[in-house]
Write a protein that holds these residues in place. Structure first.
Motif, PDB file in Angstrom:
ATOM      1  N   ALA A  76      38.891  37.770  25.727  1.00 54.99           N
ATOM      2  CA  ALA A  76      38.283  37.174  26.920  1.00 54.99           C
ATOM      3  C   ALA A  76      36.797  36.919  26.725  1.00 54.99           C
ATOM      4  O   ALA A  76      36.272  35.867  27.115  1.00 54.99           O
ATOM      5  N   SER A  77      36.097  37.859  26.099  1.00 57.86           N
ATOM      6  CA  SER A  77      34.647  37.715  25.927  1.00 57.86           C
ATOM      7  C   SER A  77      34.311  36.632  24.916  1.00 57.86           C
ATOM      8  O   SER A  77      33.437  35.787  25.163  1.00 57.86           O
ATOM      9  N   LEU A 140      43.322  33.469  32.501  1.00 62.69           N
ATOM     10  CA  LEU A 140      42.657  33.314  33.792  1.00 62.69           C
ATOM     11  C   LEU A 140      41.282  33.971  33.751  1.00 62.69           C
ATOM     12  O   LEU A 140      40.304  33.415  34.280  1.00 62.69           O
ATOM     13  N   LEU A 141      41.175  35.135  33.115  1.00 61.18           N
ATOM     14  CA  LEU A 141      39.874  35.787  32.964  1.00 61.18           C
ATOM     15  C   LEU A 141      38.938  34.944  32.113  1.00 61.18           C
ATOM     16  O   LEU A 141      37.733  34.892  32.372  1.00 61.18           O
ATOM     17  N   VAL A 142      39.477  34.286  31.091  1.00 60.78           N
ATOM     18  CA  VAL A 142      38.638  33.426  30.248  1.00 60.78           C
ATOM     19  C   VAL A 142      38.008  32.312  31.089  1.00 60.78           C
ATOM     20  O   VAL A 142      36.805  32.037  30.984  1.00 60.78           O
ATOM     21  N   VAL A 143      38.805  31.685  31.945  1.00 60.09           N
ATOM     22  CA  VAL A 143      38.295  30.609  32.802  1.00 60.09           C
ATOM     23  C   VAL A 143      37.275  31.157  33.801  1.00 60.09           C
ATOM     24  O   VAL A 143      36.217  30.555  34.032  1.00 60.09           O
ATOM     25  N   ALA A 213      38.595  41.705  36.745  1.00 59.78           N
ATOM     26  CA  ALA A 213      39.593  42.244  35.832  1.00 59.78           C
ATOM     27  C   ALA A 213      40.424  43.328  36.501  1.00 59.78           C
ATOM     28  O   ALA A 213      41.628  43.446  36.253  1.00 59.78           O
ATOM     29  N   ARG A 214      39.793  44.117  37.353  1.00 61.56           N
ATOM     30  CA  ARG A 214      40.514  45.195  38.036  1.00 61.56           C
ATOM     31  C   ARG A 214      41.533  44.652  39.018  1.00 61.56           C
ATOM     32  O   ARG A 214      42.642  45.183  39.150  1.00 61.56           O
ATOM     33  N   VAL A 215      41.195  43.572  39.729  1.00 64.47           N
ATOM     34  CA  VAL A 215      42.062  43.038  40.780  1.00 64.47           C
ATOM     35  C   VAL A 215      43.115  42.096  40.212  1.00 64.47           C
ATOM     36  O   VAL A 215      44.262  42.086  40.679  1.00 64.47           O
ATOM     37  N   LEU A 216      42.769  41.311  39.197  1.00 66.33           N
ATOM     38  CA  LEU A 216      43.633  40.232  38.734  1.00 66.33           C
ATOM     39  C   LEU A 216      44.516  40.608  37.551  1.00 66.33           C
ATOM     40  O   LEU A 216      45.359  39.809  37.144  1.00 66.33           O
ATOM     41  N   ALA A 221      47.217  42.096  30.682  1.00 65.83           N
ATOM     42  CA  ALA A 221      45.862  41.569  30.482  1.00 65.83           C
ATOM     43  C   ALA A 221      44.780  42.593  30.810  1.00 65.83           C
ATOM     44  O   ALA A 221      43.627  42.215  31.016  1.00 65.83           O
ATOM     45  N   GLU A 222      45.116  43.855  30.849  1.00 64.94           N
ATOM     46  CA  GLU A 222      44.130  44.891  31.181  1.00 64.94           C
ATOM     47  C   GLU A 222      42.993  44.902  30.169  1.00 64.94           C
ATOM     48  O   GLU A 222      43.214  44.852  28.964  1.00 64.94           O
ATOM     49  N   THR A 223      41.758  44.925  30.653  1.00 66.30           N
ATOM     50  CA  THR A 223      40.591  44.929  29.776  1.00 66.30           C
ATOM     51  C   THR A 223      40.065  46.352  29.597  1.00 66.30           C
ATOM     52  O   THR A 223      40.505  47.294  30.265  1.00 66.30           O
ATOM     53  N   ALA A 224      39.096  46.499  28.700  1.00 71.41           N
ATOM     54  CA  ALA A 224      38.569  47.827  28.379  1.00 71.41           C
ATOM     55  C   ALA A 224      37.924  48.523  29.577  1.00 71.41           C
ATOM     56  O   ALA A 224      38.164  49.718  29.788  1.00 71.41           O
TER      57      ALA A 224
END
Length: 274
Positions: A76-77, A140-143, A213-216, A221-224
């Motif tokens: 994502a980053s 979605l996080l990337v966008v 990230a927490r909500v979506l 797709a869980e992030t660090a």
């Protein structure tokens, strides 16, 4: 007297730097303690050191593995940072070198998008993601990260591109170079420090983002940062494990910031420091 004037600012700078470094040092030390020693009050500086916190974080003691979350954060980053640079470079060029009409109003519009509290847009984004079937989707996080970082990237790169010599660009145009060639082979190499600073800051912002990230996201797709919050449960706060996880998750941005600290200062000052 002149020696004192030189010494006092240096001492103040060292004190300020130490103040910023102490929390990280304390977190690192706590991560090597057992949970009992980490929760001791007052804290014990001579407590035995152990790697149990890191074993639990990496799932060596039977817990969940952090690697999927770390990979998701990396994807994502990096992907959002690359998209931001691809979009911000021509936009900054149009606002600094080949200026469009009312370019100051355009810059203000970019800045105004950062005035909206992030939480205010959380519900509409969630409803859109739910109806579009994009919940728990890393792209979605990337966008979202791209749209969140693009305004600040345009502002930063506009400042750097404004200092590119116009004569160099005009010479490339006279030679018949099209706009993509001018951007990639003329403008980009000259403004490389500004581009690097912009990329670093966008990467840090994306890596540290938690709310969306927490909500979506859920499991896929869980992030660090979301994975890190999972260590705070109703059973209590596992301080040593949280410190170990925080240190590991912070290492990429700490290493990147330390390696490019001069460019980071230039980026945060919007090109005022060269």
């Amino acid at each position: 007297m002149s020696a004192v004037r030189r010494t006092v600012p240096g001492l103040l700078a060292w004190l300020a730097g130490t103040g910023f470094f102490l929390p990280i040092a304390w977190m690192a030390l706590t991560s090597f303690h057992s949970e009992t020693d980490a929760a001791a009050n007052p804290p014990s500086f001579t407590a035995a050191l152990t790697l149990d916190g890191y074993r639990e974080f990496f799932g060596l003691s039977g817990g969940a593995s952090p690697w999927p979350a770390l990979i998701n954060s990396t994807v994502a980053s990096l992907a959002s940072t690359l998209l931001v640079l691809l979009l911000a470079l021509p936009a900054a060029y149009a606002l600094s070198v080949n200026r469009v009409r009312k370019w100051t109003d355009v810059l203000f519009f970019f800045l105004s998008t950062k005035m909206l509290p992030v939480v205010a847009g959380l519900l509409p984004v969630y409803l859109f993601a739910r109806d579009a079937g994009l919940l728990d989707n890393i792209w979605l996080l990337v966008v979202l990260y791209t749209s969140m970082n693009l305004p600040i990237a345009v502002w930063m790169m506009q400042s750097f591109l404004a200092e590119v010599p116009v004569a160099v660009i005009e010479a490339a145009r006279v030679d018949g170079a099209p706009l993509p060639v001018v951007l990639t082979r003329v403008v980009a190499p000259i403004a490389l420090p500004g581009i690097a600073a912009t990329a670093l800051i966008c990467f840090i912002f994306s890596w540290n983002e938690l709310l969306f990230a927490r909500v979506l996201t859920g499991v896929v797709a869980e992030t660090a940062p979301v994975f890190l919050t999972g260590f705070i449960t109703s059973q209590g706060l596992f301080l040593a494990k949280v410190c170990a996880a925080s240190l590991v998750i912070s290492l990429p941005v700490l290493a990147a910031g330390f390696a490019a600290q001069d460019k980071l200062v230039q980026g945060l000052s919007l090109g005022a420091v060269k």
